[in-house]
Design an enzyme around this catalytic site. Sequence first.
Site, PDB file in Angstrom:
ATOM      1  CG  HIS A 200      -8.570   6.945   5.733  1.00  0.00           C
ATOM      2  ND1 HIS A 200      -8.834   7.525   6.938  1.00  0.00           N
ATOM      3  CD2 HIS A 200      -8.172   5.685   6.013  1.00  0.00           C
ATOM      4  CE1 HIS A 200      -8.596   6.666   7.918  1.00  0.00           C
ATOM      5  NE2 HIS A 200      -8.198   5.539   7.385  1.00  0.00           N
TER       6      HIS A 200
ATOM      7  CE1 TYR B 211      -4.848   5.818   8.260  1.00  0.00           C
ATOM      8  CE2 TYR B 211      -4.783   5.736   5.862  1.00  0.00           C
ATOM      9  CZ  TYR B 211      -4.806   5.089   7.080  1.00  0.00           C
ATOM     10  OH  TYR B 211      -4.772   3.729   7.126  1.00  0.00           O
TER      11      TYR B 211
ATOM     12  NE  ARG C  25      -2.149   1.928   3.492  1.00  0.00           N
ATOM     13  CZ  ARG C  25      -2.776   2.455   4.544  1.00  0.00           C
ATOM     14  NH1 ARG C  25      -4.070   2.237   4.735  1.00  0.00           N
ATOM     15  NH2 ARG C  25      -2.122   3.170   5.428  1.00  0.00           N
TER      16      ARG C  25
ATOM     17  CD  GLU D 127     -10.548   1.298   7.013  1.00  0.00           C
ATOM     18  OE1 GLU D 127      -9.734   0.661   6.340  1.00  0.00           O
ATOM     19  OE2 GLU D 127     -10.267   2.335   7.631  1.00  0.00           O
TER      20      GLU D 127
ATOM     21  CD  GLU E  97      -8.525   0.592   2.523  1.00  0.00           C
ATOM     22  OE1 GLU E  97      -7.370   0.262   2.194  1.00  0.00           O
ATOM     23  OE2 GLU E  97      -8.902   0.636   3.709  1.00  0.00           O
TER      24      GLU E  97
ATOM     25  NE  ARG F  58      -9.525  -2.463   3.202  1.00  0.00           N
ATOM     26  CZ  ARG F  58      -8.607  -2.946   4.020  1.00  0.00           C
ATOM     27  NH1 ARG F  58      -8.390  -4.238   4.121  1.00  0.00           N
ATOM     28  NH2 ARG F  58      -7.885  -2.151   4.760  1.00  0.00           N
TER      29      ARG F  58
ATOM     30  CG  ASP G 274      -7.233   3.639   3.041  1.00  0.00           C
ATOM     31  OD1 ASP G 274      -8.295   4.149   2.659  1.00  0.00           O
ATOM     32  OD2 ASP G 274      -7.094   3.044   4.132  1.00  0.00           O
TER      33      ASP G 274
ATOM     34  CD  GLU H 143      -4.961  -2.760   6.506  1.00  0.00           C
ATOM     35  OE1 GLU H 143      -6.110  -3.038   6.904  1.00  0.00           O
ATOM     36  OE2 GLU H 143      -4.544  -1.593   6.395  1.00  0.00           O
TER      37      GLU H 143
ATOM     38  CD1 TRP I 249      -7.696  12.121   9.799  1.00  0.00           C
ATOM     39  CD2 TRP I 249      -8.325  10.031  10.329  1.00  0.00           C
ATOM     40  NE1 TRP I 249      -6.572  11.413  10.102  1.00  0.00           N
ATOM     41  CE2 TRP I 249      -6.921  10.129  10.425  1.00  0.00           C
ATOM     42  CE3 TRP I 249      -8.957   8.810  10.607  1.00  0.00           C
ATOM     43  CZ2 TRP I 249      -6.116   9.059  10.790  1.00  0.00           C
ATOM     44  CZ3 TRP I 249      -8.176   7.740  10.976  1.00  0.00           C
ATOM     45  CH2 TRP I 249      -6.760   7.861  11.071  1.00  0.00           C
TER      46      TRP I 249
HETATM   47  O1  EZ4 Z   1      -7.331   4.144   9.695  1.00  0.00           O
HETATM   48  O2  EZ4 Z   1      -7.800   1.119  11.509  1.00  0.00           O
HETATM   49  O3  EZ4 Z   1      -6.782   0.441   5.853  1.00  0.00           O
HETATM   50  N1  EZ4 Z   1      -6.542   0.721   6.987  1.00  0.00           N
HETATM   51  C1  EZ4 Z   1      -6.990   1.806   7.631  1.00  0.00           C
HETATM   52  C2  EZ4 Z   1      -6.664   1.890   9.096  1.00  0.00           C
HETATM   53  C3  EZ4 Z   1      -7.645   2.787   9.868  1.00  0.00           C
HETATM   54  C4  EZ4 Z   1      -7.552   2.468  11.335  1.00  0.00           C
HETATM   55  C5  EZ4 Z   1      -8.540   3.277  12.165  1.00  0.00           C
HETATM   56  O4  EZ4 Z   1      -8.565   2.780  13.467  1.00  0.00           O
HETATM   57  O5  EZ4 Z   1      -7.614   2.649   7.031  1.00  0.00           O
HETATM   58  O6  EZ4 Z   1      -5.347   2.323   9.270  1.00  0.00           O
HETATM   59 CO    CO Z   2      -8.405   1.783   5.195  1.00  0.00          CO
END
Ligand code: EZ4
Ligand code: CO
Length: 409
Positions: A219, A159, A147, A269, A243, A290, A217, A346, A409
């Site tokens: 996010h 992030y 990743r 997730e 993702e 996920r 990702d 992951e 976030w």
């Molecule tokens: O930000 O699990 O793909 N993985 C992620 C993680 C999340 C955390 C949040 O608790 O996006 O790193």
């Molecule tokens: Co993620």
Amino acid sequence: MKIVAADVIVSSPDRNFVTLKITTDEGITGLGDATLNGRELSVASYLRDHVAPLLMGRDAHRIEDTWQFLYRSAYWRRGPVTMAAIAAVDVALWDVKAKAAGMPLYQLLGGASRTGIMAYGHASGRDLPELFDSIRRHLDEGFRSIRVQTSVPGINAVYGVAAQPSATGQRYDYEPAQRTPLPAEEDWDTRAYLRHLPSVFEAVRNEFGPELPLLHDGHHRMTPIQAAKLGKALEPYDLFWLEDCTPAENQEALRLVRQHTTTPLAIGEVFNTVWDYQTLIREQLIDYVRSAVTHTGGITAMRKLLDFAAQYQIKSGIHGPTDISPVGMAAALHLDLAIHNFGIQEYMKHTPLANEVFRQSFTFTDGYLHPGDQPGLGVELDEEAAARFPYEPAYLPFNRLKDGTVHDW
Ligand code: EZ4
Ligand code: CO
């Protein structure tokens, strides 16, 4: 075999973990993970105050019945706290059953469908040289899928970038949640990100060649049309997946993204039941599921979700950050090994301190994980070590745009 105790252990070896330990009248114990990053104590209370008393005297073998009883008898359905609590009970009971059978859990799920579980690691950098170093380090550690997360010019804190200084001055390597009294504030600018990211993937492909599976990702930060634009822009770099491109509570938003791009999409997730995926799966709007075993009702519910996905050629991509404890990780690995529609796992390594508290038997060799062949999950909790690391409040960061607006976030 009756349940005689259900103890909740909250421990913080570098980060908080909530673990459920079920004990039976035959002296067999089972572990389940109930860690919900930044909201740990609410799940601990749900289990201690409302679930543990209901488990006393129940037949430990009746896993499906216990799942349905906890889900339906609460009346209030779904949600991350409830589903993490149910997951912990479910996984602990599968651990008990597999130990009673004298088999590793994956044998009870139908046996191994593969010899190893392809895992991806998290590389990141503030600039290209730092990112290339990080990718090389991951390749040296054995990762064969990577990743890629990067800083963006004009944004201070993003992030997933390990070397960026955190609110506590620590590196961001193992864990984004920080032991601060308030959530740390990060900043975000989607237009700057959309301009920058394709150039990073172009550079990575030029440096590392066409073979290496690369993931990214988003996010939850884009609108559908922004996600569509990014997916299209990344097509030349042949991502394994993009993702969480949008906040996917609105499942229909993915129709628009899907119409515009062939970049494979992974989502889920933060989801906690099969219902969160109904449109996404039935309309084939995603390629990878996920969900974490820990946050989606355990092995019992994940198996049903992944069987549903399999009918649409959608594969697993089980969530495995450090906030999934080694117990939750082991549960994922047994499931990964058994199911047919496995995609990728992951894998973010836990710290040495966490590994002191949770003794694990899974292995990582040449990019492939394996849960091992101990009876049950193959994880032991060292309760004396756990007691040395009491709970410490910690929060995930949040984002503000330049004008001060709170953003995903
Ligand atoms: O930000 O699990 O793909 N993985 C992620 C993680 C999340 C955390 C949040 O608790 O996006 O790193
Ligand atoms: Co993620």
